[in-house]
Design a protein around this motif. Structure first.
Motif, PDB file in Angstrom:
ATOM      1  N   ASP A 161       0.823  -1.210   0.000  1.00  9.88           N
ATOM      2  CA  ASP A 161       0.000   0.000   0.000  1.00  9.88           C
ATOM      3  C   ASP A 161       0.856   1.258   0.000  1.00  9.88           C
ATOM      4  O   ASP A 161       0.558   2.229  -0.699  1.00  9.88           O
ATOM      5  N   ALA A 162       1.934   1.244   0.773  1.00 13.73           N
ATOM      6  CA  ALA A 162       2.797   2.418   0.864  1.00 13.73           C
ATOM      7  C   ALA A 162       3.858   2.451  -0.234  1.00 13.73           C
ATOM      8  O   ALA A 162       4.496   3.491  -0.447  1.00 13.73           O
ATOM      9  N   GLY A 163       4.062   1.323  -0.926  1.00 20.42           N
ATOM     10  CA  GLY A 163       5.123   1.250  -1.920  1.00 20.42           C
ATOM     11  C   GLY A 163       6.494   1.405  -1.292  1.00 20.42           C
ATOM     12  O   GLY A 163       7.377   2.078  -1.828  1.00 20.42           O
ATOM     13  N   SER A 164       6.698   0.761  -0.140  1.00 21.59           N
ATOM     14  CA  SER A 164       7.947   0.899   0.600  1.00 21.59           C
ATOM     15  C   SER A 164       8.572  -0.474   0.832  1.00 21.59           C
ATOM     16  O   SER A 164       7.866  -1.452   1.097  1.00 21.59           O
ATOM     17  N   LEU A 165       9.892  -0.526   0.753  1.00 19.39           N
ATOM     18  CA  LEU A 165      10.629  -1.785   0.861  1.00 19.39           C
ATOM     19  C   LEU A 165      11.774  -1.619   1.844  1.00 19.39           C
ATOM     20  O   LEU A 165      12.465  -0.594   1.845  1.00 19.39           O
ATOM     21  N   SER A 166      12.002  -2.627   2.662  1.00 18.55           N
ATOM     22  CA  SER A 166      13.205  -2.639   3.500  1.00 18.55           C
ATOM     23  C   SER A 166      13.828  -4.026   3.461  1.00 18.55           C
ATOM     24  O   SER A 166      13.128  -5.036   3.515  1.00 18.55           O
ATOM     25  N   PHE A 167      15.133  -4.053   3.337  1.00 16.19           N
ATOM     26  CA  PHE A 167      15.902  -5.287   3.378  1.00 16.19           C
ATOM     27  C   PHE A 167      16.341  -5.519   4.819  1.00 16.19           C
ATOM     28  O   PHE A 167      16.827  -4.608   5.478  1.00 16.19           O
ATOM     29  N   GLU A 168      16.202  -6.754   5.290  1.00 17.39           N
ATOM     30  CA  GLU A 168      16.476  -7.065   6.682  1.00 17.39           C
ATOM     31  C   GLU A 168      17.575  -8.121   6.796  1.00 17.39           C
ATOM     32  O   GLU A 168      17.719  -8.980   5.936  1.00 17.39           O
ATOM     33  N   ARG A 169      18.340  -8.024   7.879  1.00 21.69           N
ATOM     34  CA  ARG A 169      19.314  -9.063   8.235  1.00 21.69           C
ATOM     35  C   ARG A 169      18.998  -9.549   9.641  1.00 21.69           C
ATOM     36  O   ARG A 169      18.809  -8.736  10.559  1.00 21.69           O
ATOM     37  N   VAL A 170      18.948 -10.854   9.802  1.00 20.85           N
ATOM     38  CA  VAL A 170      18.542 -11.450  11.072  1.00 20.85           C
ATOM     39  C   VAL A 170      19.624 -12.427  11.531  1.00 20.85           C
ATOM     40  O   VAL A 170      19.817 -13.486  10.913  1.00 20.85           O
ATOM     41  N   PRO A 171      20.334 -12.130  12.604  1.00 20.86           N
ATOM     42  CA  PRO A 171      21.303 -13.087  13.148  1.00 20.86           C
ATOM     43  C   PRO A 171      20.589 -14.355  13.611  1.00 20.86           C
ATOM     44  O   PRO A 171      19.439 -14.311  14.072  1.00 20.86           O
ATOM     45  N   TYR A 172      21.258 -15.477  13.479  1.00 20.67           N
ATOM     46  CA  TYR A 172      20.699 -16.748  13.947  1.00 20.67           C
ATOM     47  C   TYR A 172      21.856 -17.660  14.349  1.00 20.67           C
ATOM     48  O   TYR A 172      23.030 -17.316  14.149  1.00 20.67           O
ATOM     49  N   ASP A 173      21.536 -18.797  14.894  1.00 19.00           N
ATOM     50  CA  ASP A 173      22.559 -19.722  15.371  1.00 19.00           C
ATOM     51  C   ASP A 173      23.106 -20.534  14.195  1.00 19.00           C
ATOM     52  O   ASP A 173      22.709 -21.678  13.953  1.00 19.00           O
ATOM     53  N   HIS A 174      24.030 -19.919  13.456  1.00 13.46           N
ATOM     54  CA  HIS A 174      24.580 -20.615  12.277  1.00 13.46           C
ATOM     55  C   HIS A 174      25.486 -21.767  12.671  1.00 13.46           C
ATOM     56  O   HIS A 174      25.675 -22.705  11.882  1.00 13.46           O
ATOM     57  N   ASP A 175      26.035 -21.729  13.881  1.00 11.66           N
ATOM     58  CA  ASP A 175      26.831 -22.873  14.339  1.00 11.66           C
ATOM     59  C   ASP A 175      25.954 -24.116  14.492  1.00 11.66           C
ATOM     60  O   ASP A 175      26.366 -25.231  14.135  1.00 11.66           O
ATOM     61  N   ALA A 176      24.737 -23.934  15.012  1.00  9.74           N
ATOM     62  CA  ALA A 176      23.818 -25.068  15.149  1.00  9.74           C
ATOM     63  C   ALA A 176      23.387 -25.581  13.782  1.00  9.74           C
ATOM     64  O   ALA A 176      23.280 -26.799  13.571  1.00  9.74           O
ATOM     65  N   ALA A 177      23.153 -24.665  12.849  1.00  9.66           N
ATOM     66  CA  ALA A 177      22.775 -25.081  11.498  1.00  9.66           C
ATOM     67  C   ALA A 177      23.923 -25.830  10.826  1.00  9.66           C
ATOM     68  O   ALA A 177      23.704 -26.824  10.114  1.00  9.66           O
ATOM     69  N   ALA A 178      25.141 -25.363  11.035  1.00  7.75           N
ATOM     70  CA  ALA A 178      26.308 -26.049  10.480  1.00  7.75           C
ATOM     71  C   ALA A 178      26.463 -27.433  11.098  1.00  7.75           C
ATOM     72  O   ALA A 178      26.826 -28.401  10.411  1.00  7.75           O
ATOM     73  N   ALA A 179      26.163 -27.547  12.388  1.00  9.96           N
ATOM     74  CA  ALA A 179      26.262 -28.846  13.060  1.00  9.96           C
ATOM     75  C   ALA A 179      25.279 -29.842  12.476  1.00  9.96           C
ATOM     76  O   ALA A 179      25.581 -31.041  12.371  1.00  9.96           O
ATOM     77  N   ARG A 180      24.102 -29.386  12.084  1.00  7.84           N
ATOM     78  CA  ARG A 180      23.122 -30.275  11.438  1.00  7.84           C
ATOM     79  C   ARG A 180      23.660 -30.815  10.116  1.00  7.84           C
ATOM     80  O   ARG A 180      23.451 -31.980   9.768  1.00  7.84           O
ATOM     81  N   ILE A 181      24.356 -29.954   9.375  1.00  4.72           N
ATOM     82  CA  ILE A 181      24.936 -30.381   8.099  1.00  4.72           C
ATOM     83  C   ILE A 181      25.997 -31.454   8.334  1.00  4.72           C
ATOM     84  O   ILE A 181      26.042 -32.476   7.635  1.00  4.72           O
ATOM     85  N   ARG A 182      26.833 -31.229   9.317  1.00  7.82           N
ATOM     86  CA  ARG A 182      27.886 -32.219   9.621  1.00  7.82           C
ATOM     87  C   ARG A 182      27.275 -33.531  10.101  1.00  7.82           C
ATOM     88  O   ARG A 182      27.729 -34.620   9.721  1.00  7.82           O
ATOM     89  N   ALA A 183      26.250 -33.431  10.946  1.00  8.82           N
ATOM     90  CA  ALA A 183      25.605 -34.640  11.467  1.00  8.82           C
ATOM     91  C   ALA A 183      24.953 -35.458  10.356  1.00  8.82           C
ATOM     92  O   ALA A 183      24.858 -36.690  10.454  1.00  8.82           O
ATOM     93  N   ALA A 184      24.533 -34.781   9.300  1.00  9.72           N
ATOM     94  CA  ALA A 184      23.918 -35.472   8.168  1.00  9.72           C
ATOM     95  C   ALA A 184      24.946 -36.122   7.255  1.00  9.72           C
ATOM     96  O   ALA A 184      24.584 -36.888   6.353  1.00  9.72           O
ATOM     97  N   GLY A 185      26.223 -35.823   7.478  1.00 12.21           N
ATOM     98  CA  GLY A 185      27.264 -36.372   6.620  1.00 12.21           C
ATOM     99  C   GLY A 185      27.409 -35.646   5.301  1.00 12.21           C
ATOM    100  O   GLY A 185      28.028 -36.165   4.368  1.00 12.21           O
TER     101      GLY A 185
END
Length: 247
Positions: A210-234
């Motif tokens: 409606d406003a014709g407005s855009l914002s790009f966002e960055r959201v920190p997260y636990d990337h170490d935990a996500a990386a651990a899932r990749i390693r655990a999957a082989g």
């Protein structure tokens, strides 16, 4: 209407959960999910279930090249790491989840917005928008005022004036950008699940129709935990390292 634009989730549970929480805190009305829900990451079933739930609640979702590869088999053009992740991912999904990916549309157009994974000129070809030339080709291929796409894992914004003048802009996180109505716009929100601009924080964008407005966002997260899932999957170690470095 405020729309959360999320692309390239890549089976990253931690990143998607953080982005959805951030988007909810901004009272979004709708979600647009721009493809590549699977591939690379270690929790494809959870991510697909989240996408299915959002679609059931009214979200837009389109097919990405990794989604297609999981359904049809890894393409010969995929690198070794991507193909390994595709083959592993297929074995993690049940029949309903695979059928959901199979039924995804290549693009959706509504409210003067085009949602597509790669580009508007050949959605099924998955050519990258690597610069202004490809962006203008995509904008010329649609009458929609706003085109939203993923595939490129770095945030970017392009525009085309009524006189044919083209421009591009590298956005700053959290800074609202007015999208003037006398131009066409192509928005690449960046990757939620595997950013590649040197910043490991998850990417997504908020668009106020409606406003014709855009914002790009960055959201920190636990990337170490996500990386651990990749390693655990082989899966290949490089896929884990990319989450930590954002490259």
């Amino acid at each position: 209407m405020k729309i959360a634009l999320i692309s390239d989730l890549h089976s990253n549970r931690e990143a998607l959960a953080a982005v959805l929480e951030h988007a909810a805190s901004h009272q979004v009305d709708r979600y647009a999910l721009l493809g590549d829900f699977v591939g690379y990451g270690g929790d494809p079933a959870w991510v697909v279930e989240q996408v299915r739930a959002l679609v059931a609640a009214g979200a837009v979702a389109v097919m990405g090249n990794h989604d297609s590869a999981v359904v049809l088999g890894a393409h010969s053009s995929m690198n070794e790491d991507a193909a390994a992740a595709v083959n592993w991912t297929r074995a993690q999904l049940n029949a309903e989840q695979l059928d959901f990916l199979k039924q995804l549309p290549m693009s959706v157009e509504r409210d003067n917005c085009l949602f597509v994974h790669a580009n508007a000129f050949d959605p099924a070809g998955y050519a990258y928008i690597q610069g202004r030339l490809e962006a203008m080709r995509s904008l010329h291929a649609t009458q929609a005022r706003y085109t939203f796409c993923g595939h490129m894992h770095e945030p970017m914004l392009y525009h085309l004036s009524g006189t044919g003048k083209a421009g591009e802009f590298t956005p700053q996180p959290g800074v609202p950008i007015p999208l003037m109505s006398n131009r066409q716009w192509l928005v690449i929100p960046g990757s939620c699940g595997q950013p590649r601009d040197g910043n490991p924080a998850a990417c997504y964008a908020l668009f106020d129709l409606d406003a014709g407005s855009l914002s790009f966002e960055r959201v920190p997260y636990d990337h170490d935990a996500a990386a651990a899932r990749i390693r655990a999957a082989g899966l290949p170690e490089r896929l884990a390292q990319r989450l930590i470095t954002g490259e």
